[in-house]
Motif scaffolding. Structure first.
Motif, short mmCIF file in Angstrom:
data_model
loop_
_atom_site.label_atom_id
_atom_site.label_comp_id
_atom_site.label_asym_id
_atom_site.label_seq_id
_atom_site.Cartn_x
_atom_site.Cartn_y
_atom_site.Cartn_z
N LEU A 1 -34.58 63.86 2.64
CA LEU A 1 -35.06 65.24 2.65
C LEU A 1 -36.14 65.42 1.60
O LEU A 1 -36.08 64.82 0.51
CB LEU A 1 -33.90 66.21 2.36
N LEU A 2 -37.11 66.26 1.94
CA LEU A 2 -38.16 66.63 0.99
C LEU A 2 -38.03 68.12 0.70
O LEU A 2 -37.88 68.93 1.62
CB LEU A 2 -39.54 66.34 1.56
N ALA A 3 -38.10 68.48 -0.58
CA ALA A 3 -37.99 69.89 -0.99
C ALA A 3 -39.20 70.28 -1.82
O ALA A 3 -39.83 69.42 -2.46
CB ALA A 3 -36.71 70.12 -1.79
N GLU A 4 -39.51 71.58 -1.80
CA GLU A 4 -40.57 72.10 -2.67
C GLU A 4 -39.97 72.35 -4.04
O GLU A 4 -39.14 73.25 -4.21
CB GLU A 4 -41.13 73.41 -2.08
N ALA A 5 -40.37 71.56 -5.03
CA ALA A 5 -39.79 71.71 -6.37
C ALA A 5 -40.68 71.02 -7.38
O ALA A 5 -41.66 70.34 -7.04
CB ALA A 5 -38.38 71.13 -6.41
N VAL B 1 -39.23 78.25 -8.40
CA VAL B 1 -39.86 77.54 -7.28
C VAL B 1 -39.43 78.14 -5.94
O VAL B 1 -39.54 77.50 -4.90
CB VAL B 1 -39.56 76.03 -7.34
N GLY B 2 -38.90 79.38 -5.98
CA GLY B 2 -38.56 80.07 -4.75
C GLY B 2 -37.19 79.74 -4.19
O GLY B 2 -36.90 80.07 -3.03
N GLY B 3 -36.33 79.09 -4.98
CA GLY B 3 -34.99 78.75 -4.50
C GLY B 3 -33.94 79.70 -5.06
O GLY B 3 -34.25 80.70 -5.70
N LEU C 1 -27.59 74.36 -4.75
CA LEU C 1 -29.01 74.69 -4.87
C LEU C 1 -29.58 74.79 -3.47
O LEU C 1 -29.38 73.87 -2.66
CB LEU C 1 -29.78 73.61 -5.65
N ILE C 2 -30.29 75.87 -3.20
CA ILE C 2 -30.96 76.01 -1.91
C ILE C 2 -32.46 76.11 -2.18
O ILE C 2 -32.92 77.06 -2.82
CB ILE C 2 -30.45 77.25 -1.15
N LEU C 3 -33.18 75.10 -1.73
CA LEU C 3 -34.62 75.00 -1.99
C LEU C 3 -35.39 75.06 -0.68
O LEU C 3 -34.87 74.71 0.38
CB LEU C 3 -34.94 73.69 -2.71
N ARG C 4 -36.63 75.49 -0.79
CA ARG C 4 -37.48 75.50 0.40
C ARG C 4 -37.81 74.07 0.81
O ARG C 4 -38.08 73.22 -0.04
CB ARG C 4 -38.77 76.27 0.11
#
Length: 669
Positions: A408-412, A500-502, A518-521
């Motif tokens: 998985l890739l996340a915006e962070a 970071v919007g999470g 943690l819930i990340l975009r």
């Protein structure tokens, strides 16, 4: 005899002498509306004539002769004042007044009677009549004075009533808790106070004794202070300046409050008002300011430690790399001995890499005040890095289970996300006692989520009570024993994730463990592919003359050892000396300079060269353990020069030098 009569007593002429006005001058244009309740027509004429000869302006007089008619007229509310005969057939004016008051009529009234009677006078005042007049002594002057007094008194009472109504409306809406004490009883509590103490309605407070409420609502250690400051002030009739106390809510929570006390008149009675202000938000703000200050100090300390460790780490790693690549192949030793030496060097390098990773974590703390820069991050890579960092804490307490979904890739921000996961792993370990590894588990989970990407750290530890779950993210709140935690970790983690919007979530059951989520975009751009190492081409490297400037002599020595077989290397420990030699015309193809140095930094050297020898400024490469000051960060973002992050290996150093000299068009000599 007519039972009802309406008459105008007269109007002011231009040449008449104006007697004392019954109302303020601005009200002269409005007639005074008088209701006369009188069952004797002669007495009606007496009152009418007194009004007619007295008033300087128009008066509207309405006459009724029965109680029923009077009550009907009073309900209309059209009158400024009511004149009541004491004897009204089988009833009395006082009984009529009581009936009218019972139906909500609040207008002013004057009682008229045929004979003076102190008892009737007293009863009239008690019933709410403004004055008591004897008909046999009635004169225009006496009637005028009584009406004027009654109207003024009525206006004053109305203003007071409105003022009290406004006061009550004000304190009903105030965010601060307000209570009113009369004697030893609480007679009023506003909604804010009821919410603050956690009770259901004001009725649970009103009517109870002050001492009983103080004992149930305030911390036992504050009781003596309540008695000393508030009771003494009450006896002496002086206000109490704001002081901090601890309030006990119905649910058992302790709330810091600020209480002030002052004397007022409430509902016509001398009273004490206590103003109770919730200090929770103020305390949280103070905690955040303290957190900010401590984090700034921690960042400075971490940056300094990282810089100091980076210097010895750099030359140790460089020397080991040089030993492995250049020295060992030239040693005359048996195959077994040489392999053993090579293994020892390799193990030492692995240990140094772990130290380097720790230093990079310290450098990340030093950048805590920088704005997060979200980018595509490989979630599994971040988790594995954090697990390696926390392994010593984990392995003595629980089995670690990796429950990963597909990559998985996340915006962070990769470094900061690693800090968050590391904190959650350590917290999970601390929630489990040592010595029960086989019976406990820490599970790291990744999966897709409707909000993007979910990362979970689950433990089978002690769990968190339900009433504390909402507080775990507050600064300085901790469930750990004194000396184990500061209560900052989860607060920092949430700020990092939200930046970071999470978002962060927590679930917990006492005795069964906790889950932090943690819930990340999800990343929309692909991860930047790392360049595959190119096959080494054994060509003669371009030979150059290289200047190394670093205030740590061992770094200069390590760099010279790594490069001297193919290049001429000059090492200096002073940027000022380097500037003198460069201005003197000494030629160098490449300048390797430390960024942060005493007296004159690498930034200062670059600035001087930019003004005087710009072509040399372009040849500078900065060796840096981290640009940890605002000026250094701004400098590195502004210039286009290459950098070499400390600690570096011999291979990294040689590749950079080879690339720069080839780009500069250097030919082998």
């Amino acid at each position: 005899m007519s039972s009802r009569c309406s008459t105008n007593t007269g109007s002011r002429s231009s040449n008449s002498h104006a007697p004392t006005s019954l109302t303020r001058p601005e009200e002269d244009t409005h007639p005074i509306r008088v209701l006369l309740v009188e069952d004797d027509e002669d007495d009606f004429v007496l009152v009418r004539d007194a009004l007619q000869s007295l008033l300087p302006r128009r008066v509207v007089l309405e006459w009724v002769d029965t109680c029923e008619q009077a009550l009907a007229e009073m309900e209309l509310g059209h009158y400024d004042i009511c004149l009541l005969d004491y004897r009204l057939g089988a009833s009395t004016g006082l009984e009529l007044l009581a009936q009218a008051r019972g139906k909500g009529w609040q207008g002013p009234a004057i009682l008229l009677t045929g004979a003076a009677d102190d008892e009737v006078d007293y009863r009239a005042m008690e019933a709410g009549a403004a004055d008591f007049l004897t008909k046999s002594q009635l004169t225009p002057e006496l009637l005028e004075r009584s009406i004027r007094y009654t109207l003024q008194h009525a206006r004053m009472l109305e203003a007071l009533r409105r003022s009290q109504a406004s006061f009550r409306e004000l304190i009903e809406r105030l965010p601060d808790g307000i209570c009113v004490l009369q004697g030893e009883q609480l007679v009023y509590a506003n909604p804010a106070l009821v919410r603050l103490v956690g009770w259901d309605s004001p009725n649970e407070l009103v009517g109870r004794s002050v001492r009983e409420l103080e004992e149930s609502l305030f911390h036992p250690d504050d009781q003596a202070r309540l008695t000393l400051e508030f009771r003494e002030a009450q006896r002496e009739g002086r206000p109490v300046p704001p002081c901090e106390l601890r309030l006990l809510r119905k649910e058992g929570d302790i709330v810091p409050v600020e209480i002030a006390q002052l004397s007022v008149v409430f509902d016509g009675q001398p009273s004490l008002v206590r103003i109770v202000r919730n200090l929770t938000e103020r305390k949280q703000m103070q905690a955040r300011l303290m957190l900010s200050d401590r984090m700034a100090s921690l960042g400075t300390l971490a940056a300094g430690i990282a810089h100091e460790i980076n210097n010895p780490l750099s030359y140790v790693m460089t020397n080991l790399s040089h030993l492995e690549a250049d020295v060992l192949p030239r040693l005359v030793a048996s195959g077994g001995d040489q392999e053993e030496i090579r293994k020892l060097v390799s193990d030492a390098q692995v240990g140094l890499v772990r130290v380097r990773d720790i230093v990079r974590q310290l450098k990340m703390f030093s950048r805590a005040e920088e704005q997060a820069r979200p980018e595509p991050v490989d979630v599994q890579r971040v988790l594995e890095g954090s697990i390696r960092m926390a392994w010593n804490e984990l392995r003595h307490r629980a089995r670690l289970v990796r429950d990963y979904s597909e990559p998985l890739l996340a915006e962070a921000d990769e470094g900061r996300l690693g800090q968050v996961v590391l904190n959650l792993l350590v917290n999970a370990a601390h929630a489990i006692p040592e010595g029960s590894v086989e019976r406990n588990e820490i599970r790291v989970v990744t999966r897709r989520h409707p909000g993007g990407v979910a990362i979970e750290v689950r433990d089978t530890g002690s769990g968190i009570p339900a009433n504390l779950l909402e507080k775990v993210f507050e600064p300085f709140f901790t469930t750990k024993p004194v000396g184990v935690g500061t209560g900052l970790g989860l607060s920092i983690c949430r700020e990092i994730v939200t930046s970071v919007g999470g978002r962060m979530e927590v679930e917990s059951t006492v005795g069964r463990g906790s889950t932090f989520r943690l819930i990340l975009r999800a990343a929309t751009a692909p991860l930047q592919a790392q360049r595959a190492p190119q096959e080494q081409v054994h060509e003669a490297p371009a030979r150059g003359r290289i200047l190394v400037v670093d205030d740590e002599p061992m770094i200069g020595m390590a760099v010279r050892r790594s490069l001297q077989r193919h290049h001429e290397v000059v090492t200096l420990t002073s940027a000022r000396e380097a500037l003198v030699r460069l201005q003197g015309g000494e030629h160098f193809d490449l300048i390797l300079s430390d960024l942060m140095m005493p007296e004159m930094s690498g930034m200062d050297l670059h600035l001087e060269l930019s003004y005087r020898l710009p072509e040399l400024a372009e040849r500078m490469v900065f060796m840096t353990g981290g640009a940890f000051t605002p000026d250094a960060r701004a400098f590195m973002e502004r210039i286009g020069n290459s950098r070499l992050e400390k600690p570096f290996s011999t291979q990294e150093l040689q590749e950079l030098v080879r690339t720069r000299l080839r780009g500069a068009g250097r030919e082998g000599r």
